[in-house]
Structures are given as C-alpha cells and as structure tokens.
Design an enzyme around this catalytic site. Structure first.
Site, PDB file in Angstrom:
ATOM      1  N   ASP A   9     -10.225   5.949 -12.572  1.00  0.00           N
ATOM      2  CA  ASP A   9      -9.977   5.761 -11.142  1.00  0.00           C
ATOM      3  C   ASP A   9     -10.913   4.661 -10.629  1.00  0.00           C
ATOM      4  OD1 ASP A   9      -9.509   5.970  -8.467  1.00  0.00           O
ATOM      5  OD2 ASP A   9     -10.138   8.081  -8.279  1.00  0.00           O
ATOM      6  N   ASP A 105      -4.473   2.135  -8.572  1.00  0.00           N
ATOM      7  CA  ASP A 105      -5.838   2.071  -9.099  1.00  0.00           C
ATOM      8  C   ASP A 105      -6.225   3.277  -9.964  1.00  0.00           C
ATOM      9  OD1 ASP A 105      -6.062   3.887  -6.959  1.00  0.00           O
ATOM     10  OD2 ASP A 105      -8.185   3.422  -6.749  1.00  0.00           O
ATOM     11  N   GLU A 106      -5.240   4.053 -10.397  1.00  0.00           N
ATOM     12  CA  GLU A 106      -5.548   5.216 -11.244  1.00  0.00           C
ATOM     13  C   GLU A 106      -4.571   5.281 -12.409  1.00  0.00           C
ATOM     14  OE1 GLU A 106      -5.737   8.988  -9.173  1.00  0.00           O
ATOM     15  OE2 GLU A 106      -6.169   7.953  -7.298  1.00  0.00           O
TER      16      GLU A 106
HETATM   17 MG   LIG Z   1      -9.658   5.024  -6.525  1.00  0.00          MG
END
Ligand SMILES: [Mg+2]
Length: 418
Positions: A9, A105-106
């Site tokens: 993350d 973003d993960e």
């Molecule tokens: Mg994040």
C-alpha cells in the site's frame, strides 16, 4: 502449506507523487484537493504532516484549514498517478506474476511459488520490494505479509509509513484479535455499528461469535466475516490484468439528507442507473433483471427485484424498472436514507443477440434512438472524461459541481504563510 501473500500500500500516494516536485514542502502539512482556489474544494489526499493536524480526506478546504491554518494545497495530476501505479506494479511483477491491484495504490502479491528464488523469507522480500520502490520512484509504501489477502491488507494498514508488518500463521492472533472490527477489509461503519449492538467490537470477539447469528445479521456476508476474523479466508490473488468475473453490477448512495419526495428519488435513481448502465456497456454485458435496495434512517432495509421484458444495457430501462419497483413498495413521504441499484442476470452481448433480434421486429425508432444516445454518451465520456456528460437529471448536479472549477497548476499557500 500456508501461502505467502503480500499487500503493498503506497503511503499517502497522491500527496507523495505531487511532493516529488516540491521536496522543500515535504515536511510541511500539504493536501491535494480538487480546486485549491475554492474554499469549498474537497481534500483528496494529505501527507503525514497534515494527518497530524487531523486533516481528513473528503472534507472541504475550509474545514481542513480550520484545523491546520498553515495547510498548503496542491492541485491533482491524475495521469501522473496512473503512470507511477504502472511503474510500481511492474516492480512487484519481478517477484511474481500473481499481482492483483486493488486500487491505484494497493496491490496483492502471491509469492508462495516464487519466494524460494528470492531467499525464501517473506519479510525480507517485502523489505526488498519497499527498498526497490523507494529507490526507483522516490515513493514509500507499507507492506503486510500474511497467509491470506485479508490479513495481508490488515498488515499493510498496521504500521505506516514505510514499514513491513508480518502476521504469521502461528502468531497472528495476538496482534489481530485486539483490533477493532472496522480494521477488517469490507467492515464499514454500518456493519461495525450493528456488531457493536451485539457486543462485538474486536476481531477476536467477531471470531468467537456464532456464524449462524452473523448470517442472520448480514446474510452471505456474515459467513464471510466469520471466516475473515478466524483467518479462514482463502481467495486467490489474480494474475495481473485478469479481471474478476462480473456477476452483477450495482451502485448505491447514502444521502446526506433523507429523500422524502418522488422527484428526488427519480433524480438519484437516474444517476445510479446511468452509472450501472455505463458499467454494463463497458463489460459488454446486458441484464434481464434489476434490484433496488432501499434503506430508511433507522436502517430498516428492503430489497425488491424485477425481471425485465427484454435484456438491456440502457439507463433509461433500468431507471424505469427501478421506479416501478419503488412506487410499488415504498410509501412517501417515509424518508429514504440509502438507495442501491443493481443489474442482475448478466450475459454477454452475443448471447442475447438472438433474443434481441426477436425484439427488433417490435423495437421502435425510439428504442434505436435510446441506443444511439447512450452510445454517444459513452464516446463523449471516453474522450473527455467521465464527468463530461451525464444522463438527464444527473446533468444539473454535475454542472453545479463543475461551475466553480478554475485552472491552477501550482501550490496554493495560506494567506499568512507560516
Ligand atoms: Mg495508500
């Protein structure tokens, strides 16, 4: 043998990407927001320093500035985020082909089959990935290492920024059980509240509760929650680029004001049906059924379904079917807090084409026009972005939101710059 799953993350992703251009601002409180020149602009992301002042995502700029008068505002650059996202996923791809992005973003990585090539230690590999991401992009991430996706995700949330957290098969309980239920993926505010009413506040309490009771409270999701809390979740990590099969397409909204008249309901059903129809067309799917879920302010919920006379991927048809369901199952002015529209019984276009031909004999000029209209809307959206055009009633609302937009491409400092 237990699997080794990582969840990576990125830390304050949007804000961190923007700050690559302004290293001198890194330690100051910074937020990325829709329109930095408007007090009513919304905070989209913030850095660690801004978090310390209590700045949260989705609040308005003036709310954020009240907590943090020195907050510096940056406009967003969406293309940059997807470019970095691709680059970062490519780094993950060096360690396994099982890389499943969960959001921009993960991502989850299943390294079970490949970890022996990289030393065989999950934590060491996670640290190596963090170092590679930092070196090649200048950005940091937090990584969770565990034996299923849910706990890997929990691990990446556990320590931020720039950290690795291991939740191993033998000693995950001591870390996980004391955590609040809301730290489990998919356990939102509503579910937490319901669980709290039954004396369940921690994951440990959830793990020890009765699966039958959970099922009664949450339906199918109840069984899943029980499995999550007990470390029994075993969903696979999908190979990069492979999409989950689409079983239904739905969208819902919780309203800030209760709806108490049919005009408002129609407006929101139109917006929801439009997003559902767009997604059907994106997947090349048609539906032959629709479902509406209606919830009042005291969480009383009803769900109603309806078969359609023919398959469709048009907002017009979905809206009409939903309104029919609502009119026959809801008494106004009983307030509505939440609405969800779901398209059911999905099938790809070619499967329906025969049936469509049957209908083409009766399908009128009007039918043809509706197809053309919504098809044209898709093209406009593809060219100018999702907000470029909206169906019917949705239009006015988006106009309102856009009316305050002004062009600005640099940081906006507070008036009295500290
Ligand atoms: Mg994040």
């Amino acid at each position: 043998m237990p699997r080794t799953i990582l969840h990576c993350d990125m830390n304050s992703f949007y804000a961190s990407v923007e700050l690559l251009q302004y290293p001198e601002l890194r330690r100051k409180p910074v937020a990325v927001c829709g329109d930095p020149t408007s007090r009513h602009g919304i905070i989209l992301a913030k850095n660690e320093a801004a978090k310390k002042y209590g700045v949260v995502t989705a609040e308005t700029i003036w709310q954020a500035r009240r907590k943090c008068p020195g907050l510096i505002l940056l406009p967003p650059h969406r293309e940059g985020y997807s470019a970095y996202s691709k680059q970062i996923n490519a780094i993950y791809g060096r360690y396994t082909d099982l890389v499943e992005p969960f959001s921009i973003d993960e991502s989850w990585l299943d390294i079970t089959g490949s970890m022996h090539l990289f030393g065989g230690n999950g934590k060491a590999i996670a640290d190596e990935i963090r170092a590679a991401v930092r070196k090649e992009t200048g950005l940091t991430c937090s990584v969770g290492v565990s034996f299923n996706k849910i706990f890997a995700k929990l691990g990446s949330d556990y320590k931020k920024p720039d950290a690795t957290t291991v939740l191993s098969p033998d000693c995950w309980r001591e870390t996980v059980f004391p955590l609040p239920v809301s730290s489990l993926l998919f356990v939102g505010k509503t579910a937490s509240k319901t669980l709290h009413q039954y004396g369940i506040d921690t994951i440990g309490q959830l793990a020890q509760s009765s699966p039958a009771m959970l099922q009664e409270l949450f339906g199918k999701m109840g069984q899943q929650l029980y499995e999550y809390a007990n470390g029994l979740e075993h969903a696979p990590v999908r190979p990069y680029g492979e999409r989950a099969p689409v079983k239904s397409v739905g969208n819902g909204t919780t309203f800030s004001h209760d709806l108490t008249c049919w005009e408002d309901v129609l407006r929101h059903i139109t917006i929801l049906s439009d997003t559902v129809a767009v997604r059907l067309r994106q997947h090349g799917l048609y539906c032959t059924g629709v479902q509406v879920m209606i919830r009042d302010p005291s969480f009383r919920t009803i769900t109603r379904q309806k078969q359609l006379p023919h398959s469709t991927h048009l907002a017009r048809d979905i809206t009409a079917a939903c309104m029919e369901l609502l009119h026959s199952s809801w008494q106004m002015p009983h307030p509505i807090r939440m609405l969800t529209v779901t398209a059911l019984n999905l099938a790809p276009a070619d499967q329906w084409s025969q049936q469509l031909n049957l209908f083409s004999a009766v399908s009128s000029e009007q039918e043809h026009r509706a197809e053309q209209l919504e098809g044209a809307m898709d093209q406009i959206r593809a060219k100018f972005g999702a907000g470029a055009i909206a169906y019917g009633a949705a239009f006015a609302e988006q106009q309102l939101r856009k009316s305050q937009k002004k062009k600005n491409d640099g940081p906006v400092f507070p008036e009295s710059n500290p």
